[in-house]
Design an enzyme around this catalytic site. Structure first.
Site, PDB file in Angstrom:
ATOM      1  N   ARG A 125       1.282  -0.949  -0.279  1.00  0.00           N
ATOM      2  CA  ARG A 125       0.039  -0.285  -0.298  1.00  0.00           C
ATOM      3  C   ARG A 125       0.720   1.352  -0.015  1.00  0.00           C
ATOM      4  NH1 ARG A 125      -3.098  -3.852   4.554  1.00  0.00           N
ATOM      5  NH2 ARG A 125      -3.299  -4.984   3.292  1.00  0.00           N
ATOM      6  N   HIS A 171     -10.428  -8.061  -0.524  1.00  0.00           N
ATOM      7  CA  HIS A 171     -10.345  -6.680   1.004  1.00  0.00           C
ATOM      8  C   HIS A 171     -10.141  -5.024   0.424  1.00  0.00           C
ATOM      9  CE1 HIS A 171      -7.654  -8.702   4.186  1.00  0.00           C
ATOM     10  NE2 HIS A 171      -7.326  -7.703   4.272  1.00  0.00           N
TER      11      HIS A 171
HETATM   12  C1  LIG Z   1      -7.715  -0.151   8.181  1.00  0.00           C
HETATM   13  C2  LIG Z   1      -8.727  -1.882   6.984  1.00  0.00           C
HETATM   14  C3  LIG Z   1      -8.079  -2.782   8.493  1.00  0.00           C
HETATM   15  C4  LIG Z   1      -8.454  -3.752   7.302  1.00  0.00           C
HETATM   16  N1  LIG Z   1      -7.983  -4.516   8.097  1.00  0.00           N
HETATM   17  C5  LIG Z   1      -8.922  -6.356   8.022  1.00  0.00           C
HETATM   18  C6  LIG Z   1      -8.102  -7.103   8.650  1.00  0.00           C
HETATM   19  O1  LIG Z   1      -7.683  -6.815   9.785  1.00  0.00           O
HETATM   20  N2  LIG Z   1      -9.311  -8.853   8.321  1.00  0.00           N
HETATM   21  C7  LIG Z   1      -9.346  -9.174   6.990  1.00  0.00           C
HETATM   22  O2  LIG Z   1     -10.005 -10.160   6.978  1.00  0.00           O
HETATM   23  N3  LIG Z   1      -9.507  -7.619   6.665  1.00  0.00           N
HETATM   24  C8  LIG Z   1      -9.387  -6.661   7.372  1.00  0.00           C
HETATM   25  N4  LIG Z   1     -10.017  -5.308   6.058  1.00  0.00           N
HETATM   26  C9  LIG Z   1     -10.654  -5.895   4.804  1.00  0.00           C
HETATM   27  C10 LIG Z   1     -12.209  -5.404   5.158  1.00  0.00           C
HETATM   28  O3  LIG Z   1     -12.561  -6.542   6.047  1.00  0.00           O
HETATM   29  C11 LIG Z   1     -12.928  -5.558   3.720  1.00  0.00           C
HETATM   30  O4  LIG Z   1     -13.037  -6.412   3.566  1.00  0.00           O
HETATM   31  C12 LIG Z   1     -12.991  -4.219   3.308  1.00  0.00           C
HETATM   32  O5  LIG Z   1     -12.557  -2.758   4.051  1.00  0.00           O
HETATM   33  C13 LIG Z   1     -14.211  -3.827   2.557  1.00  0.00           C
HETATM   34  O6  LIG Z   1     -14.525  -3.151   1.550  1.00  0.00           O
HETATM   35  P1  LIG Z   1     -14.292  -1.319   1.892  1.00  0.00           P
HETATM   36  O7  LIG Z   1     -13.599  -0.773   2.477  1.00  0.00           O
HETATM   37  O8  LIG Z   1     -14.824  -0.610   0.745  1.00  0.00           O
HETATM   38  O9  LIG Z   1     -15.848  -1.786   2.216  1.00  0.00           O
HETATM   39  C14 LIG Z   1      -9.108  -3.984   6.397  1.00  0.00           C
HETATM   40  C15 LIG Z   1     -10.172  -3.174   5.755  1.00  0.00           C
HETATM   41  C16 LIG Z   1      -8.899  -1.586   6.194  1.00  0.00           C
HETATM   42  C17 LIG Z   1     -10.075  -0.752   5.698  1.00  0.00           C
END
Ligand SMILES: Cc1cc2nc3c(=O)[nH]c(=O)nc-3n(C[C@H](O)[C@H](O)[C@H](O)COP(=O)(O)O)c2cc1C
Length: 390
Positions: free
Chosen positions: A174, A288
């Site tokens: 990222r 993700h």
């Molecule tokens: C800041 C951040 C941290 C995240 N941390 C995790 C995590 O610890 N485990 C995981 O499975 N997904 C993680 N994700 C992914 C989210 O669970 C999810 O799949 C994703 O944010 C969905 O897209 P959106 O933000 O556009 O709604 C993270 C997303 C963000 C934005």
């Protein structure tokens, strides 16, 4: 336990995007970029939202829509709103004891909270602060013994669903995080910029950095004894992503997890079929949030063929780019059983804590009600492709 009255935005937030703006003002730049950014050129992150914008709802009139029910049965539980606050790591860095605030808000609003492995508040802290079961997200770690202990802890805390994240065999870069020094070494000059960034957000310093302590990874404290900040866990966490994991490892998860099992990070029909063959109770169609492999498809476009292939064998959930109740209705019409929110709730908790997350869920509920009424539907089971104008 809210973050107190908002001083930085004079108007009441009316939408998820207003909460994004509030979060941008309240958070130090490096934290805002951490939540707001995606991997590489961020093409997939943008594609998630653009794909939803490109789908049109079909307006229908003169139907009795006086009684709309947004309830849904998801993985054996009845939710009055088909929404889960998806796993967001480091969330407790955005608001004081942020995971607890969000879990409480989800409970009030009839949604579910899913605790990330890499949360600031531990499973036990969230459990002590809530009354309903929440979900727990796990990465398959190299240290299988630690992963087994986490599954035991989640089960003991009454977690009803284990979300196994499978799209993190390796970590996507990222660029915003690299530039801001969230990952990798940072030169002295950059350290000064960062210090100034933090000091110019005194509300965050007071609420989170000072009153929000301990700012450790609550679920991982036993793995890195004595660590006092997320940075001190970094080496251990980075060493735990296991690229050797295969479908065969699901049998090991099943052995240690007696509840519902959902695989998060499925984007391909063949993988969805493997998940069904492996006996998963559900899959989450997810890239993700565009934070892993860039240039993969949006989730809205990946969802229908997956529902078609395995929708009769397991429950299909989805996330990615959902910023309104209209987006939720579109995803349900494309075949999802429920939706996970990511950034939407992270912005809200950063903007106004528990109150903000509850309000954001209200906003989405209202938007869903309008979308249901003006497409002529009263129950979520009625939603299907005919609701969309394609
Ligand atoms: C800041 C951040 C941290 C995240 N941390 C995790 C995590 O610890 N485990 C995981 O499975 N997904 C993680 N994700 C992914 C989210 O669970 C999810 O799949 C994703 O944010 C969905 O897209 P959106 O933000 O556009 O709604 C993270 C997303 C963000 C934005």
């Amino acid at each position: 336990m809210s973050n107190g009255p908002d001083q930085s935005m004079h108007l009441t937030p009316a939408s998820v995007l207003d909460y994004r703006e509030l979060a941008r003002k309240k958070l130090p730049r490096q934290l805002f970029d951490y939540v707001d950014g995606g991997a590489y050129a961020e093409n997939t992150m943008r594609a998630n939202e653009e794909a939803l914008h490109a789908i049109h709802l079909r307006q229908r009139v003169l139907r009795d829509v006086s009684n709309i029910d947004l309830g849904a049965d998801v993985l054996g539980e009845h939710l009055s709103l088909p929404l889960i606050l998806g796993p967001v790591g480091l969330l407790g860095m955005f608001a004081r004891r942020g995971e607890v605030q969000a879990a409480r808000a989800a409970e009030q609003e009839g949604a579910r909270f899913c605790e990330s492995t890499v949360s600031i508040c531990s499973i036990e802290e969230v459990n002590a602060a809530t009354n309903r079961p929440f979900w727990f997200q796990l990465y398959v770690m190299r240290d299988r013994g630690y992963a087994e202990a986490l599954m035991r802890r989640a089960h003991d805390a009454g977690c009803s669903v284990l979300v196994l994240t499978v799209d993190l065999a390796v970590v996507g870069a990222r660029y915003r995080d690299t530039r801001n020094g969230m990952t990798g070494p940072i030169p002295v000059g950059k350290k000064l910029v960062r210090a100034w960034d933090i000091l110019s957000h005194p509300g965050w310093v007071w609420q989170v950095a000072m009153r929000g302590k301990p700012l450790t990874f609550g679920n991982l404290e036993a793995a890195v004894p004595g660590a006092r900040s997320p940075t001190e866990f970094k080496g251990w966490v980075d060493s735990q992503f296991d690229p050797s994991v295969t479908w065969d490892d699901l049998a090991w998860v099943r052995k240690h997890w007696p509840g519902k099992l959902v695989l998060k990070g499925i984007l391909d029909v063949q993988d969805a079929k493997c998940a069904a063959d492996a006996g998963a109770d559900g899959v989450i169609v997810s890239n993700h949030g565009g934070r892993q492999l860039d240039d993969v498809r949006s989730t809205a476009s990946s969802l229908p063929p997956i529902v078609e292939a395995v929708g009769d064998r397991l429950e299909v959930l989805v996330d990615g780019g959902i910023r309104s109740g209209l987006d939720v209705v579109k995803m349900l019409a494309l075949g999802a059983k429920a939706c996970l929110l990511g950034r939407a709730w992270a912005y809200a908790v950063a903007g106004a804590g528990e109150r903000g997350v509850a309000h954001m869920l209200h906003i989405i509920r209202d938007e869903m009600n309008v979308a249901m009424a003006l497409t002529g539907n009263t129950r979520l089971d009625d939603l299907g492709p005919e609701v969309l104008d394609r």
